[in-house]
Write an enzyme that holds these catalytic residues in place. Sequence first.
Site, mmCIF file in Angstrom:
data_model
loop_
_atom_site.group_PDB
_atom_site.id
_atom_site.type_symbol
_atom_site.label_atom_id
_atom_site.label_comp_id
_atom_site.label_asym_id
_atom_site.label_seq_id
_atom_site.Cartn_x
_atom_site.Cartn_y
_atom_site.Cartn_z
ATOM 1 N N ASN A 240 -5.495 12.492 0.301
ATOM 2 C CA ASN A 240 -4.562 11.683 1.103
ATOM 3 C C ASN A 240 -5.392 10.969 2.174
ATOM 4 O O ASN A 240 -6.618 11.138 2.262
ATOM 5 C CB ASN A 240 -3.469 12.560 1.715
ATOM 6 C CG ASN A 240 -2.340 11.742 2.319
ATOM 7 O OD1 ASN A 240 -1.816 10.836 1.686
ATOM 8 N ND2 ASN A 240 -1.976 12.017 3.561
ATOM 9 N N LYS A 241 -4.733 10.183 2.978
ATOM 10 C CA LYS A 241 -5.401 9.358 3.985
ATOM 11 C C LYS A 241 -6.421 10.163 4.791
ATOM 12 O O LYS A 241 -6.176 11.308 5.156
ATOM 13 C CB LYS A 241 -4.334 8.755 4.907
ATOM 14 C CG LYS A 241 -4.822 7.837 5.983
ATOM 15 C CD LYS A 241 -5.698 6.713 5.481
ATOM 16 C CE LYS A 241 -5.028 5.867 4.423
ATOM 17 N NZ LYS A 241 -5.985 4.988 3.690
ATOM 18 N N ASP B 138 -2.113 10.913 -2.382
ATOM 19 C CA ASP B 138 -2.493 9.815 -3.278
ATOM 20 C C ASP B 138 -2.803 10.311 -4.676
ATOM 21 O O ASP B 138 -2.610 9.586 -5.655
ATOM 22 C CB ASP B 138 -3.683 9.047 -2.701
ATOM 23 C CG ASP B 138 -3.212 8.172 -1.555
ATOM 24 O OD1 ASP B 138 -3.141 8.673 -0.418
ATOM 25 O OD2 ASP B 138 -2.836 7.012 -1.824
ATOM 26 N N ARG C 6 0.862 -1.189 0.000
ATOM 27 C CA ARG C 6 0.000 0.000 0.000
ATOM 28 C C ARG C 6 0.897 1.237 0.000
ATOM 29 O O ARG C 6 2.114 1.136 0.129
ATOM 30 C CB ARG C 6 -1.021 0.017 1.164
ATOM 31 C CG ARG C 6 -0.623 -0.552 2.475
ATOM 32 C CD ARG C 6 0.420 0.200 3.228
ATOM 33 N NE ARG C 6 0.130 1.612 3.340
ATOM 34 C CZ ARG C 6 1.036 2.543 3.531
ATOM 35 N NH1 ARG C 6 2.326 2.213 3.629
ATOM 36 N NH2 ARG C 6 0.720 3.811 3.612
ATOM 37 N N GLY C 7 0.250 2.419 -0.136
ATOM 38 C CA GLY C 7 1.000 3.662 -0.308
ATOM 39 C C GLY C 7 1.164 3.893 -1.804
ATOM 40 O O GLY C 7 1.603 2.984 -2.528
ATOM 41 N N ALA C 8 0.811 5.103 -2.266
ATOM 42 C CA ALA C 8 0.659 5.336 -3.710
ATOM 43 C C ALA C 8 1.868 4.889 -4.554
ATOM 44 O O ALA C 8 1.706 4.089 -5.485
ATOM 45 C CB ALA C 8 0.318 6.810 -3.954
ATOM 46 N N GLN D 195 -1.917 2.912 9.888
ATOM 47 C CA GLN D 195 -0.640 2.969 9.151
ATOM 48 C C GLN D 195 0.392 3.843 9.874
ATOM 49 O O GLN D 195 1.594 3.613 9.743
ATOM 50 C CB GLN D 195 -0.866 3.527 7.737
ATOM 51 C CG GLN D 195 -1.628 2.600 6.807
ATOM 52 C CD GLN D 195 -3.102 2.917 6.778
ATOM 53 O OE1 GLN D 195 -3.675 3.332 7.781
ATOM 54 N NE2 GLN D 195 -3.732 2.701 5.640
HETATM 55 O O1 MRU Z 1 -4.561 3.308 2.126
HETATM 56 P P1 MRU Z 1 -3.078 3.503 2.013
HETATM 57 O O2 MRU Z 1 -2.319 2.982 3.177
HETATM 58 O O3 MRU Z 1 -2.543 3.003 0.678
HETATM 59 O O4 MRU Z 1 -2.916 5.079 2.009
HETATM 60 C C1 MRU Z 1 -1.653 5.646 1.949
HETATM 61 C C2 MRU Z 1 -1.645 7.122 2.039
HETATM 62 O O5 MRU Z 1 -2.656 7.761 2.159
HETATM 63 C C3 MRU Z 1 -0.321 7.776 1.863
HETATM 64 O O6 MRU Z 1 -0.239 8.953 2.614
HETATM 65 C C4 MRU Z 1 -0.131 8.120 0.383
HETATM 66 O O7 MRU Z 1 -0.340 6.990 -0.416
HETATM 67 C C5 MRU Z 1 1.198 8.669 0.099
HETATM 68 S S1 MRU Z 1 2.448 7.436 0.237
HETATM 69 C C6 MRU Z 1 3.897 8.189 -0.135
#
Ligand code: MRU
Length: 341
Positions: A237-238, A227, A55-57, A187
């Site tokens: 973002n989250k 994201d 996970r994470g973009a 996270q």
């Molecule tokens: O649902 P996730 O854990 O994939 O969400 C991640 C985030 O929101 C991060 O802040 C975002 O992807 C940036 S990662 C460099």
Amino acid sequence: MRVLTGKESIETRAVWFERGMVRMIDQRLIPQKFKIVDMADHHEVAEAIRNMTVRGAPSIGAAAAYGMALAARNEADLQKAAEELKGTRPTAYDLFYAVDHMLSSLELGDDPVKAADAYADQVVERCRLIGMHGAELIDDEMNIMTHCNAGALATVDIGTALAPIRRAWTEGRHIYVYVSETRPRLQGMRLTAWELYNEGIPHSIVVDGAAGHYLRKDVNLTIVGADRIAANGDFANKIGTFDKAVLCHELGVPFYVAAPISTFDFSIASGDDIVIEDRSEDEVTHVGKERLAPEGSPALNPSFDMTRAKYVTGFITEVGILRPDEIDKVRREKFAQEGEL
Ligand code: MRU
């Protein structure tokens, strides 16, 4: 990234290709268990993105690039593989960018694994530059807040929001990081705190609701990831990012968004066009396997929220730190790299 496994300290990426397999850290198990899982085809990679093993973009993007490499090696239909991978999670733009990048590379006849490796290496290099630029914002004795995990786990290596923090620490600045826990999947508490612990960077976990409390009295700077960033600088973002942005605005705390150019989606004019992923209500009503909410009480679980550009002090990118009205520089860089406007 450095990982302390108990007996030793190892260097690893979040996702990579080895011996014909896509390999990744199972991020659902951190910090209790450090386990590497292997995927033999793009269907397995798609499932790993969907169930948040990865996970994470930017890490999602790199995993999808490797998924496309597997599809090509396995002689699968590339258009169908692209659709399957893109259908896993709707918000993170890196996923769509990476799959389209791989389709173009494969059309040109590039070696699939070399092309995916080059994509992942480029993600890491972008993060290195984000760290270099962003570290200039961090003075000695600063207290920094971050949300969710925009660290090495989320970006193959180094991180976006955590890149300037790692760099400032390595350069000898005394810093302290406030890690907001990030309900419901935690996270921040599980992943960001683990990365900071592994690096020896001083930090504390705070519950999401404590952000205002610490932003008012202790925090000098907030850095989050993104994201998807629209052409006008609005970004997703989250969930919980928007609250922090508004609090920072009210309290005069600089609020920065760290992201590579692969996260900027110039095809959408504003954040109103960003699709926000809804996830299962069980993530809210349950802690682990146990339901704590009353039976019959429903829950809502948007995975992301959208923050307007007016709350962003600057975007920390690989091409420098830009105000929201300067992000056309990213568009020009993207065009130079990919022919994309
Ligand atoms: O649902 P996730 O854990 O994939 O969400 C991640 C985030 O929101 C991060 O802040 C975002 O992807 C940036 S990662 C460099």
